[in-house]
Structure formats: C-alpha cells, structure tokens
Design a protein around this motif. Structure first.
Motif, PDB file in Angstrom:
ATOM      1  N   THR A   1     -19.653  18.431  42.807  1.00  0.00           N
ATOM      2  CA  THR A   1     -19.753  20.029  43.123  1.00  0.00           C
ATOM      3  C   THR A   1     -21.066  20.460  43.322  1.00  0.00           C
ATOM      4  OG1 THR A   1     -20.051  20.535  40.872  1.00  0.00           O
ATOM      5  CG2 THR A   1     -17.671  20.595  41.712  1.00  0.00           C
ATOM      6  N   GLY A   2     -22.209  19.436  43.360  1.00  0.00           N
ATOM      7  CA  GLY A   2     -23.623  19.683  43.447  1.00  0.00           C
ATOM      8  C   GLY A   2     -24.377  20.253  42.110  1.00  0.00           C
ATOM      9  N   ASP A   3     -23.632  20.411  41.011  1.00  0.00           N
ATOM     10  CA  ASP A   3     -24.328  20.758  39.861  1.00  0.00           C
ATOM     11  C   ASP A   3     -25.153  19.528  39.345  1.00  0.00           C
ATOM     12  OD1 ASP A   3     -21.933  19.502  39.595  1.00  0.00           O
ATOM     13  OD2 ASP A   3     -21.583  20.434  37.413  1.00  0.00           O
ATOM     14  N   SER A   4     -26.002  19.695  38.404  1.00  0.00           N
ATOM     15  CA  SER A   4     -26.709  18.559  37.635  1.00  0.00           C
ATOM     16  C   SER A   4     -27.033  18.891  36.355  1.00  0.00           C
ATOM     17  CB  SER A   4     -28.177  18.296  38.243  1.00  0.00           C
ATOM     18  OG  SER A   4     -28.727  19.433  38.423  1.00  0.00           O
ATOM     19  N   HIS A   5     -27.125  17.817  35.507  1.00  0.00           N
ATOM     20  CA  HIS A   5     -27.367  18.003  34.055  1.00  0.00           C
ATOM     21  C   HIS A   5     -28.215  16.841  33.459  1.00  0.00           C
ATOM     22  CE1 HIS A   5     -23.453  20.390  34.204  1.00  0.00           C
ATOM     23  NE2 HIS A   5     -23.020  19.527  35.189  1.00  0.00           N
ATOM     24  N   GLU A   6     -28.810  17.437  32.499  1.00  0.00           N
ATOM     25  CA  GLU A   6     -29.804  16.667  31.811  1.00  0.00           C
ATOM     26  C   GLU A   6     -29.357  16.342  30.405  1.00  0.00           C
ATOM     27  OE1 GLU A   6     -32.607  15.135  33.072  1.00  0.00           O
ATOM     28  OE2 GLU A   6     -32.443  16.262  35.066  1.00  0.00           O
ATOM     29  N   VAL A   7     -29.118  15.248  29.831  1.00  0.00           N
ATOM     30  CA  VAL A   7     -28.730  15.179  28.513  1.00  0.00           C
ATOM     31  C   VAL A   7     -29.491  13.968  27.632  1.00  0.00           C
ATOM     32  CG1 VAL A   7     -26.727  14.614  26.620  1.00  0.00           C
ATOM     33  CG2 VAL A   7     -26.515  15.911  28.992  1.00  0.00           C
ATOM     34  N   THR A   8     -29.701  14.023  26.526  1.00  0.00           N
ATOM     35  CA  THR A   8     -30.670  13.176  25.809  1.00  0.00           C
ATOM     36  C   THR A   8     -29.758  12.902  24.470  1.00  0.00           C
ATOM     37  OG1 THR A   8     -32.862  14.018  26.330  1.00  0.00           O
ATOM     38  CG2 THR A   8     -32.525  12.457  24.416  1.00  0.00           C
ATOM     39  N   GLY A   9     -29.348  11.911  23.906  1.00  0.00           N
ATOM     40  CA  GLY A   9     -28.595  11.227  23.076  1.00  0.00           C
ATOM     41  C   GLY A   9     -29.373  11.382  21.699  1.00  0.00           C
ATOM     42  N   PRO A  10     -28.370  11.151  20.727  1.00  0.00           N
ATOM     43  CA  PRO A  10     -27.220  10.632  20.662  1.00  0.00           C
ATOM     44  C   PRO A  10     -26.151  11.867  21.077  1.00  0.00           C
ATOM     45  CG  PRO A  10     -27.632  11.095  18.442  1.00  0.00           C
ATOM     46  CD  PRO A  10     -28.823  11.073  19.123  1.00  0.00           C
ATOM     47  N   ALA A  11     -25.099  11.453  22.130  1.00  0.00           N
ATOM     48  CA  ALA A  11     -24.363  12.248  22.465  1.00  0.00           C
ATOM     49  C   ALA A  11     -23.011  11.739  23.116  1.00  0.00           C
ATOM     50  CB  ALA A  11     -24.939  13.314  23.555  1.00  0.00           C
ATOM     51  N   LEU A  12     -22.015  12.522  23.456  1.00  0.00           N
ATOM     52  CA  LEU A  12     -20.699  12.077  24.033  1.00  0.00           C
ATOM     53  C   LEU A  12     -20.978  12.957  25.332  1.00  0.00           C
ATOM     54  CD1 LEU A  12     -17.128  11.032  22.934  1.00  0.00           C
ATOM     55  CD2 LEU A  12     -17.517  12.820  24.566  1.00  0.00           C
ATOM     56  N   VAL A  13     -20.556  12.641  26.382  1.00  0.00           N
ATOM     57  CA  VAL A  13     -20.476  13.495  27.720  1.00  0.00           C
ATOM     58  C   VAL A  13     -19.351  13.221  28.417  1.00  0.00           C
ATOM     59  CG1 VAL A  13     -21.599  13.985  29.881  1.00  0.00           C
ATOM     60  CG2 VAL A  13     -23.034  13.577  27.821  1.00  0.00           C
ATOM     61  N   VAL A  14     -18.523  14.214  28.809  1.00  0.00           N
ATOM     62  CA  VAL A  14     -17.299  13.893  29.830  1.00  0.00           C
ATOM     63  C   VAL A  14     -17.707  14.489  31.165  1.00  0.00           C
ATOM     64  CG1 VAL A  14     -15.058  14.541  29.894  1.00  0.00           C
ATOM     65  CG2 VAL A  14     -15.863  14.358  27.829  1.00  0.00           C
ATOM     66  N   VAL A  15     -17.626  13.371  32.106  1.00  0.00           N
ATOM     67  CA  VAL A  15     -17.769  13.690  33.329  1.00  0.00           C
ATOM     68  C   VAL A  15     -16.470  13.933  34.028  1.00  0.00           C
ATOM     69  CG1 VAL A  15     -18.861  12.729  35.493  1.00  0.00           C
ATOM     70  CG2 VAL A  15     -19.808  12.227  33.484  1.00  0.00           C
ATOM     71  N   PRO A  16     -16.483  15.066  34.982  1.00  0.00           N
ATOM     72  CA  PRO A  16     -15.219  15.303  35.633  1.00  0.00           C
ATOM     73  C   PRO A  16     -14.730  14.221  36.858  1.00  0.00           C
ATOM     74  CG  PRO A  16     -16.780  16.727  36.436  1.00  0.00           C
ATOM     75  CD  PRO A  16     -17.459  16.019  35.323  1.00  0.00           C
ATOM     76  N   PRO A  17     -13.430  14.414  37.202  1.00  0.00           N
ATOM     77  CA  PRO A  17     -12.948  13.511  38.287  1.00  0.00           C
ATOM     78  C   PRO A  17     -13.869  13.593  39.566  1.00  0.00           C
ATOM     79  CG  PRO A  17     -11.219  14.642  37.086  1.00  0.00           C
ATOM     80  CD  PRO A  17     -12.434  15.361  36.479  1.00  0.00           C
TER      81      PRO A  17
END
Length: 306
Positions: A96-112
């Motif tokens: 969809t063109g969106d962007s994300h920045e994440v620093t752990g510790p973390a759990l991330v769900v990425v869409p289909p």
C-alpha cells in the motif's frame, strides 16, 4: 500434565485424551541448533539466514547486516516478525506504500501482499510464514521431514480475520508489564500464537519443572539466548520394537526445537547468565486463548467462537 502451584498453566484444562502409544506413528523431535549449523543463505552484504519449517509454518531466522534488505516477498497471508532484542530494528514497507520503523524487542504483524523488510540494526530477526507459502517451505533445511505430513498434527485452519482489517501492527515488549497471573507475553494472529517469554537469569530450578503434552499441535521453541536442555519423552506402546529413547538434548542459541504431539516435554534453561526462549504455535492455542487476559491482542484477533 504436571505444573507447580504457582505456574499459571496449572489452571489449564487437561488434554482431551491420554497420549497415544508409540505404535501410533509419533514423529521424532527435531533439534536445529543454528549455533553449530551453517546458514542456509548468506547475502552479499553479509546477512545470514537459517530456514526451517514445521507442519504448518516456516521460520526464517536472520542475523542481519545493518542496512541490508533481508527479504522481499509477496504472500497470500500475514507474516509475523520477531525482533528479538534492543539491537533488532527494521524498516518495513507494504504494497500500500506505507512504511514503518520498529526497534525491538517487539512482535510485528505484516499484512498479506507485497512487503520488504530492511534491517536497520544488527540484532536478530525471525519471520513466521504459513507453510502453504510453497516457495519458502521448499527452502527449509528440514523440508524432507514433511514430505509426508506429520502424524497427529492438526491441519492449520486460520482463525477469523482481524476486526479492523489487515494492516501493519507493532507490539512492543516494553509496553507489556509483568503479571504473575499471566503466562508469559502471548500474542496471536489468524495462523500463529507466539509466547514472547521474558528472559530469565541463571539456571531453571530443577524442582519446578513442567512436563506436559499437547493433543494435536507442534510446539517450536526458539532459543535466542543461553543454553537449554529439552527433555522429550515419546510414550511407549506394547510393541517394544517401536520404542524411542528419551531425548535430553542440549542446544545453544540461536536454535529451534520442534516438539511433536503428543510427546511429553519440558525445557530447562541451564546457562548461568541469561536464558531466553520464545514458544511458537500454528494455529493459535484454544487453551491459552480461553484464559482471561492471557492473549494480549485478543481484542484485535477474535477467536473462532467469539
């Protein structure tokens, strides 16, 4: 099922039936110790990847080089990213063109759909995909173990779609306070349940072990720090020719141990510094889901009976 009184799992309902005998074709455990196994792939920039699978999932474990595009894919279903520690960080984009920045510790769900994951740190990252993503399942170093479906493992039946639709979701472990009444830090999606257990200092108390078995699902124990012994016992039947010796397998970190049903098992951290494992199930567990407050994102991912 044997738990100490102060173990939150002591409140779980008993399994539906006794463990089958060894003659019923119980699969053997798999001990995949990345600390001694060479990576399955190394990128031009130096990122190392190990790829393994279970009956219903594929796990990609990456030790990345900062700035490396660690994978780019188009998937039919959600994927889960585990950012193991504070050095694990990603920049992710979706179709969809969106962007994300994440620093752990973390759990991330990425869409289909389309996604690209770039590591912006040097800490490890694990990705979980459904095993019906055939291209990735075929890359698993243990793919031959699943040429015939694993006995006793129920096929994956995805749970209902998230209530607000598919989107990038970030769950930071720093947002989860300790609660002795809750077992670990549990999150679920349609296809996965992950218990992002807190790291523990020093060896486990040998007088407080927790041998138990599961009716019809595999457990993947991802060790990300320290040293463990996985104690696994295959039930014996009347045919002694099919008996399997007990496993008391020592593994380092990182490693993945796949524990088949209905073997009796428990894991013992023995490292004198920090021991840390993350438990992975596919699909989600009904028994954990039935405990109030255990699943931290249950309001976003409903159960089949909700």
């Amino acid at each position: 099922m044997a738990y100490t009184k102060d173990d939150p799992r002591s409140a779980l309902a008993a399994p539906r039936a006794a463990a089958p005998a060894a003659g019923d074709g119980i699969a053997a455990p798999q001990f995949l110790d990345f600390s001694v196994l060479p990576p399955d792939a190394v990128s031009a920039d130096g990122s190392s990847q190990w790829i393994v699978r279970g009956q219903n999932f594929v796990l990609i474990y990456t030790e990345p080089a900062a700035g490396d595009l660690v994978w780019k894919s188009t998937l039919r279903s959600e994927q889960v990213l585990l950012l193991i520690d504070e050095n694990s960080a990603v920049s992710g984009t979706t179709g969809t063109g969106d962007s994300h920045e994440v620093t752990g510790p973390a759990l991330v769900v990425v869409p289909p759909g389309e996604s690209a994951i770039t590591s912006t740190g040097t800490g490890p990252i694990a990705a979980l995909l459904q095993s019906d993503e055939a291209e990735w399942a075929a890359k698993a170093s243990n793919a031959a173990a699943y040429e015939t479906p694993a006995p006793h493992v129920a096929p994956l039946e995805p749970w209902p779609e998230p209530v607000d639709g598919y989107r990038w979701r970030t769950y930071l472990m720093s947002d989860v306070p300790d609660d002795p009444k809750r077992f670990g830090r549990i999150f679920r999606t349609r296809a996965f349940m992950v218990n992002f257990m807190p790291a523990r200092p020093g060896p486990r108390d040998l007088s407080a072990m927790s041998p138990h078995f599961h009716d019809d699902f595999e457990q993947a124990s991802l060790v990300v720090a320290g040293t463990y012994i996985h104690h696994i016992q295959t039930p014996w039947g009347t045919d002694g020719r099919k008996w399997r010796p007990e496993d008391h397998a020592q593994v380092g970190s990182p490693s993945v141990t796949i524990i088949p049903p209905p073997t009796i098992h428990t894991s013992q951290g023995i490292g004198w510094r920090t021991n840390h494992l993350i438990d992975i199930f596919s699909g989600p567990r009904r028994d954990f889901s039935a405990r109030p407050g255990w699943v931290l994102n249950a309001d976003e991912y409903p159960g089949p009976d909700d």
